[in-house]
Design an enzyme around this catalytic site. Structure first.
Site, PDB file in Angstrom:
ATOM      1  N   CYS A   1      -7.907  42.906 -14.457  1.00  0.00           N
ATOM      2  CA  CYS A   1      -7.439  42.438 -15.760  1.00  0.00           C
ATOM      3  C   CYS A   1      -7.642  40.930 -15.800  1.00  0.00           C
ATOM      4  O   CYS A   1      -8.585  40.426 -15.179  1.00  0.00           O
ATOM      5  CB  CYS A   1      -5.994  42.853 -16.034  1.00  0.00           C
ATOM      6  SG  CYS A   1      -4.792  42.311 -14.809  1.00  0.00           S
ATOM      7  N   TRP A   2      -6.814  40.201 -16.514  1.00  0.00           N
ATOM      8  CA  TRP A   2      -7.064  38.772 -16.673  1.00  0.00           C
ATOM      9  C   TRP A   2      -6.910  38.017 -15.351  1.00  0.00           C
ATOM     10  O   TRP A   2      -7.805  37.314 -14.918  1.00  0.00           O
ATOM     11  CB  TRP A   2      -6.131  38.193 -17.740  1.00  0.00           C
ATOM     12  CG  TRP A   2      -6.240  36.704 -17.877  1.00  0.00           C
ATOM     13  CD1 TRP A   2      -7.378  35.943 -17.776  1.00  0.00           C
ATOM     14  CD2 TRP A   2      -5.182  35.786 -18.125  1.00  0.00           C
ATOM     15  NE1 TRP A   2      -7.095  34.610 -17.946  1.00  0.00           N
ATOM     16  CE2 TRP A   2      -5.742  34.484 -18.170  1.00  0.00           C
ATOM     17  CE3 TRP A   2      -3.812  35.942 -18.318  1.00  0.00           C
ATOM     18  CZ2 TRP A   2      -4.971  33.350 -18.390  1.00  0.00           C
ATOM     19  CZ3 TRP A   2      -3.048  34.813 -18.556  1.00  0.00           C
ATOM     20  CH2 TRP A   2      -3.630  33.527 -18.590  1.00  0.00           C
TER      21      TRP A   2
END
Length: 344
Positions: A92-93
């Site tokens: 994810c980020w």
């Protein structure tokens, strides 16, 4: 405890890479070859972020579970189909709750899944650091020459022949000139361009001189990352030549399409001041009458050749004629062979 791993480029070959960020985040940039299986929609991520700021992490997590729990079976099925038995790398980020959640679900379902430590943020740091300072995996050979000599076409021919080539304009989706966006859409972000460039360099065959086209620091609205431009300026330079007649023919073949007509008129208007009033009117008249050869020759003589390479503070290492691409390839091969022999 879920399994985690730092990034290594070998993971791109051995694992199915799954980006669980929103479609907007994925579109801006993603790891090479990654598929997007978003845990949250674009709108849901905004909602969760607002709850996190206003109420706190506990309520944000509960809302996130409420929004996403019903999707877990379909997500697992989609990822499993794409993995086809391969291990799975999820990110994810910045290696947080979104990727941790998906890896946990995949693990519970019996799949070999691992979370990327630091997420996309860590990968971005790797990409940026690889260009500042930039150390190419092999010596660069940079092709320069006036507009229309056919440098890009030549490079693509060299790539098909097995040379190590990085097509900067192809990656940037822009030809790097006033008319460079005709037929193209430079709809990628700076981040995406940098990732594509990083990936292009890492995929090159080892030990071969790397051929690319001389560019300014900017290609359209995108910028060459780090000190790549300076490294190119300090590398081997080849000057490519072709007659004006050949250049006119090549520009006409590339740009002389009726669907480009409005775009050419707009680009011509943007360089009106640089052309001067009389030259602009004459060239515009050729465009209005769809007289492509005199239109292209006018641009060459009154714009391109006056603007690009008007002054050079360097001397080329060799001159190659691109009047004929096959002959040019033989000249290039001879030049590269002589340099290799001199280095022994």
């Amino acid at each position: 405890m879920i399994k985690t791993t730092p990034f290594h480029e070998s993971l791109l070959e051995t694992h199915l890479v799954v980006d669980v960020r929103t479609p907007l985040e994925y579109e801006e940039d993603h790891l090479p070859g990654a598929i997007n299986v978003p845990l949250l929609t674009n709108e849901e991520r905004v909602e969760i972020g607002t709850i996190y700021k206003q109420t706190g992490p506990l309520e944000a997590r509960r809302r996130g579970l409420h929004l996403t729990a019903h999707r877990f079976p379909a997500m697992v099925e989609e990822i499993a189909r794409a993995a086809a038995g391969r291990p799975i790398l999820v990110y994810c980020w910045r290696g947080g709750l979104r990727s941790k959640t998906v890896v946990s679900i995949l693990d519970l379902a019996g799949f070999d899944a691992v979370q990327l430590q630091g997420g996309h943020k860590a990968f971005r740091h790797l990409v940026l650091s690889s260009f500042d300072p930039f150390t190419p995996p092999a010596p660069l050979v940079v092709l320069h020459g006036m507009t229309g000599v056919g440098k890009t076409t030549f490079l693509l021919q060299l790539a098909r022949a097995g040379h190590a080539v990085v097509d900067l304009e192809g990656l940037a989706r822009h030809r790097g000139s006033a008319f460079g966006e005709l037929g193209l859409r430079q709809d990628i972000s700076q981040k995406r361009f940098e990732t594509l460039l990083w990936d292009a360099f890492r995929r090159l065959p080892a030990g071969c001189p790397i051929l690319l086209e001389g560019e300014s620091r900017r290609i359209g609205r995108l910028t060459l990352p780090g000190n790549l431009y300076d490294v190119m300026r300090g590398s081997v330079k080849l000057w490519c030549e072709a007659s004006v007649a050949t250049r006119v023919a090549r520009l006409t073949e590339e740009y002389g399409r009726p669907e480009y007509r409005d775009g050419m008129a707009g680009a011509l208007e943007r360089i009106r001041k640089k052309l001067g009033g009389d030259n602009y009117e004459a060239i515009k008249g050729h465009l209005d009458r769809w007289e492509m050869e005199p239109f292209m020759e006018g641009l060459i003589r009154h714009y391109y050749d006056k603007l690009y390479y008007k002054t050079r503070d360097w001397v080329e290492d060799a001159i190659i004629s691109l009047e004929d691409f096959s002959s040019g390839e033989r000249e290039l091969n001879a030049f590269l062979a002589s340099r290799q022999q001199a280095a022994v």
